[in-house]
Design an enzyme around this catalytic site. Structure first.
Site, PDB file in Angstrom:
ATOM      1  N   ASP A 213      -7.315 -12.699  -1.627  1.00  0.00           N
ATOM      2  CA  ASP A 213      -6.590 -11.511  -1.853  1.00  0.00           C
ATOM      3  C   ASP A 213      -6.085 -11.285  -3.142  1.00  0.00           C
ATOM      4  O   ASP A 213      -4.992 -10.778  -3.483  1.00  0.00           O
ATOM      5  CB  ASP A 213      -5.272 -11.339  -0.657  1.00  0.00           C
ATOM      6  CG  ASP A 213      -4.754  -9.747  -0.612  1.00  0.00           C
ATOM      7  OD1 ASP A 213      -5.414  -8.797  -1.168  1.00  0.00           O
ATOM      8  OD2 ASP A 213      -3.483  -9.762   0.148  1.00  0.00           O
TER       9      ASP A 213
ATOM     10  N   GLY B 119      -0.513  -8.953  -3.184  1.00  0.00           N
ATOM     11  CA  GLY B 119      -1.803  -9.814  -3.428  1.00  0.00           C
ATOM     12  C   GLY B 119      -1.359 -11.167  -4.092  1.00  0.00           C
ATOM     13  O   GLY B 119      -0.292 -11.468  -4.123  1.00  0.00           O
TER      14      GLY B 119
ATOM     15  N   ASN C 284       0.711 -12.491   7.334  1.00  0.00           N
ATOM     16  CA  ASN C 284       0.859 -11.278   6.414  1.00  0.00           C
ATOM     17  C   ASN C 284       0.858  -9.998   6.634  1.00  0.00           C
ATOM     18  O   ASN C 284      -0.338  -9.472   7.178  1.00  0.00           O
ATOM     19  CB  ASN C 284       0.449 -11.603   5.150  1.00  0.00           C
ATOM     20  CG  ASN C 284       0.640 -12.750   4.383  1.00  0.00           C
ATOM     21  OD1 ASN C 284      -0.070 -13.728   4.272  1.00  0.00           O
ATOM     22  ND2 ASN C 284       1.962 -12.892   4.445  1.00  0.00           N
TER      23      ASN C 284
ATOM     24  N   HIS D  10       0.831  -1.261   0.163  1.00  0.00           N
ATOM     25  CA  HIS D  10      -0.156  -0.250  -0.206  1.00  0.00           C
ATOM     26  C   HIS D  10       0.797   1.268   0.001  1.00  0.00           C
ATOM     27  O   HIS D  10       1.702   1.336   0.817  1.00  0.00           O
ATOM     28  CB  HIS D  10      -0.910  -0.132   1.333  1.00  0.00           C
ATOM     29  CG  HIS D  10      -1.816  -1.162   1.353  1.00  0.00           C
ATOM     30  ND1 HIS D  10      -3.267  -0.920   0.730  1.00  0.00           N
ATOM     31  CD2 HIS D  10      -1.888  -2.403   1.320  1.00  0.00           C
ATOM     32  CE1 HIS D  10      -3.873  -2.036   0.785  1.00  0.00           C
ATOM     33  NE2 HIS D  10      -3.061  -2.869   1.260  1.00  0.00           N
TER      34      HIS D  10
ATOM     35  N   GLY E 223      -0.050 -20.905  -0.378  1.00  0.00           N
ATOM     36  CA  GLY E 223       1.407 -21.757  -0.126  1.00  0.00           C
ATOM     37  C   GLY E 223       2.627 -20.892  -0.425  1.00  0.00           C
ATOM     38  O   GLY E 223       3.533 -21.304  -0.322  1.00  0.00           O
TER      39      GLY E 223
ATOM     40  N   HIS F 139      -5.434 -11.213   6.715  1.00  0.00           N
ATOM     41  CA  HIS F 139      -4.326 -12.014   6.188  1.00  0.00           C
ATOM     42  C   HIS F 139      -3.468 -12.382   7.353  1.00  0.00           C
ATOM     43  O   HIS F 139      -2.230 -11.978   7.271  1.00  0.00           O
ATOM     44  CB  HIS F 139      -3.830 -11.813   4.914  1.00  0.00           C
ATOM     45  CG  HIS F 139      -3.505 -10.249   4.698  1.00  0.00           C
ATOM     46  ND1 HIS F 139      -3.196  -9.484   5.342  1.00  0.00           N
ATOM     47  CD2 HIS F 139      -3.916  -9.407   3.458  1.00  0.00           C
ATOM     48  CE1 HIS F 139      -2.685  -8.248   4.960  1.00  0.00           C
ATOM     49  NE2 HIS F 139      -3.216  -8.278   3.766  1.00  0.00           N
TER      50      HIS F 139
ATOM     51  N   ARG G  32       8.360 -13.927  23.515  1.00  0.00           N
ATOM     52  CA  ARG G  32       8.513 -13.097  24.852  1.00  0.00           C
ATOM     53  C   ARG G  32       7.670 -11.663  24.366  1.00  0.00           C
ATOM     54  O   ARG G  32       6.980 -11.353  25.379  1.00  0.00           O
ATOM     55  CB  ARG G  32       9.807 -12.706  25.101  1.00  0.00           C
ATOM     56  CG  ARG G  32      10.299 -13.864  26.146  1.00  0.00           C
ATOM     57  CD  ARG G  32      11.882 -13.377  26.579  1.00  0.00           C
ATOM     58  NE  ARG G  32      12.829 -13.738  25.688  1.00  0.00           N
ATOM     59  CZ  ARG G  32      13.655 -14.949  25.499  1.00  0.00           C
ATOM     60  NH1 ARG G  32      13.140 -15.955  26.309  1.00  0.00           N
ATOM     61  NH2 ARG G  32      14.261 -14.973  24.784  1.00  0.00           N
TER      62      ARG G  32
HETATM   63 ZN   LIG Z   1      -5.450  -7.110   0.113  1.00  0.00          ZN
END
Ligand SMILES: [Zn+2]
Length: 389
Positions: free
Chosen positions: A285, A319, A230, A152, A260, A227, A238
């Site tokens: 996505d 994506g 990600n 983004h 994957g 997501h 910790r």
């Molecule tokens: Zn997205």
């Protein structure tokens, strides 16, 4: 009346053998078995043999497919994307925005609102073939963390304010159903509370939140996570951070990109064990590149390169080219989950997470949104509001 017969049906909580499914005026009127119910003589009967009837998939995070980007597609182009989605078992979806200049985002939201309203009123097929329906908008940004922004663009990320949220809400004419937000940003908690009050499913993500900030976001009204793994502060034993909360909070649903590539198969297994069969949600996505050959494609305000199924911008994942049917089959390969449970993570779970009603399950009163699957999860047919049989 239409009656569908098949060897098996997933409601998806239950598995029914020798199933009959009755459709009237686009809605499911009954679900039964051959031994329990007779087929009325005037009904149109379709026998799918050894196939499986399952609820149509609902993708609550997708940016495009078949060469089209949801922020840029024209009303005339959108049916092409909607038909592509049905070939992958999708009956409903949330077109998802990417952080972009505010006026560009608002212009896209106005178009998407029109598409959503048209899909509410028009039949799912008007001689053009059966089409998946946009059900609401997912705002992925602009309230994202600079540290975890993924691709983004940084210049379009803004600090959350109710004023900006309301501008987006008005442009979308109230059709915002989901919003990804980093809960640690200044002003985030007020915006979360206000958006939750308007029944938006608040999803925490693109976030560098320590665990306390993630919890504060949930207390303010967040109920989902975007997501998982990600664009999130990584798990540290910790300093568990946002991921520690997402994986252990039994009330929070969460989604994952099961291609994957975004997350290793073993971590998908860990995710499924943590969130369980009620709270695990599959998303794609997907970008415009889904279903297309390698090349360069649009993702909102940016361009992404696709090579060997990997979608990147300047080496960063941008994506996917994933489709929902592949995500479902991947789950059965990456984990010990049955096809039935994988289907559930693509249908009932996303609709529950997003607060959609009459969607995501094959029960009386629900819309007749159905995917007909082979035993191995290949899509044989997709039915939207009873059409496409
Ligand atoms: Zn997205």
């Amino acid at each position: 009346m239409i009656v569908l017969c098949a060897n098996r049906l997933y409601t998806p909580q239950e598995e029914i053998e020798h199933a009959l499914l009755f459709i009237e005026d686009g809605y499911i009127s009954a679900v039964s078995t051959r031994s329990h119910q007779e087929i009325p003589k005037n009904a149109t009967t379709v026998d799918f043999g050894d196939a499986i009837l399952a609820p149509g998939f609902v993708d609550i995070h997708m940016h495009g497919g078949a060469g089209l980007d949801v922020m840029r597609a024209t009303p005339a182009e959108l049916p092409h994307l909607n038909k592509f989605l049905t070939r992958h078992g999708v009956t409903g979806y949330f077109p998802t925005t990417v952080a972009a200049p505010l006026d560009q985002t608002c212009a896209a939201l106005e178009q998407l609102a029109s598409a959503i309203e048209a899909a509410q009123h028009l039949p799912a097929s008007n001689g053009e073939g059966v089409q998946a329906r946009p059900l609401g908008v997912h705002l992925e940004g602009p309230f994202l963390s600079h540290k975890r922004r993924g691709v983004h663009p940084p210049e379009y990320l803004v600090e959350p304010t109710i004023e900006i949220f309301d501008r987006l809400w008005q442009a979308a004419r109230g059709h915002v159903r989901m919003m990804t937000i980093a809960p640690e940003l200044p002003g985030a908690l007020e915006v979360i509370a206000e958006a939750a009050r308007r029944n938006v499913c608040i999803s925490i993500g693109h976030s560098d939140a320590p665990i306390e900030a993630a919890r504060a976001g949930i207390r303010a009204g967040a109920r989902h996570a975007t997501h998982t793994f990600n664009a999130m502060r990584p798990l540290d034993h910790r300093e568990p951070g946002i991921l520690g909360e997402v994986l252990t909070d039994g009330n929070l649903s969460a989604d994952i990109i099961a291609d994957g590539i975004h997350v290793a198969p073993e971590i998908i297994q860990l995710f499924l064990q943590a969130k369980g069969i009620d709270r695990s949600v599959l998303i794609t996505d997907a970008t415009a590149a889904a279903g297309m050959p390698d090349g360069r494609y649009r993702l909102g305000p940016i361009e992404v390169d696709v090579k060997d199924g990997k979608c990147t911008m300047d080496g960063k994942l941008a994506g996917s080219v994933l489709t929902m049917d592949t995500a479902v089959r991947n789950v059965t390969k990456f984990s010990s989950w049955s096809l039935q449970n994988a289907v559930r993570a693509a249908s009932l779970n996303p609709t529950r997470a997003a607060g959609l009603t009459q969607q995501g399950e094959l029960v009386p009163g629900a819309e007749a949104n159905i995917v007909v699957l082979s035993q191995s999860g290949e899509v044989k047919k997709t039915i939207v509001r009873g059409r496409g049989v």
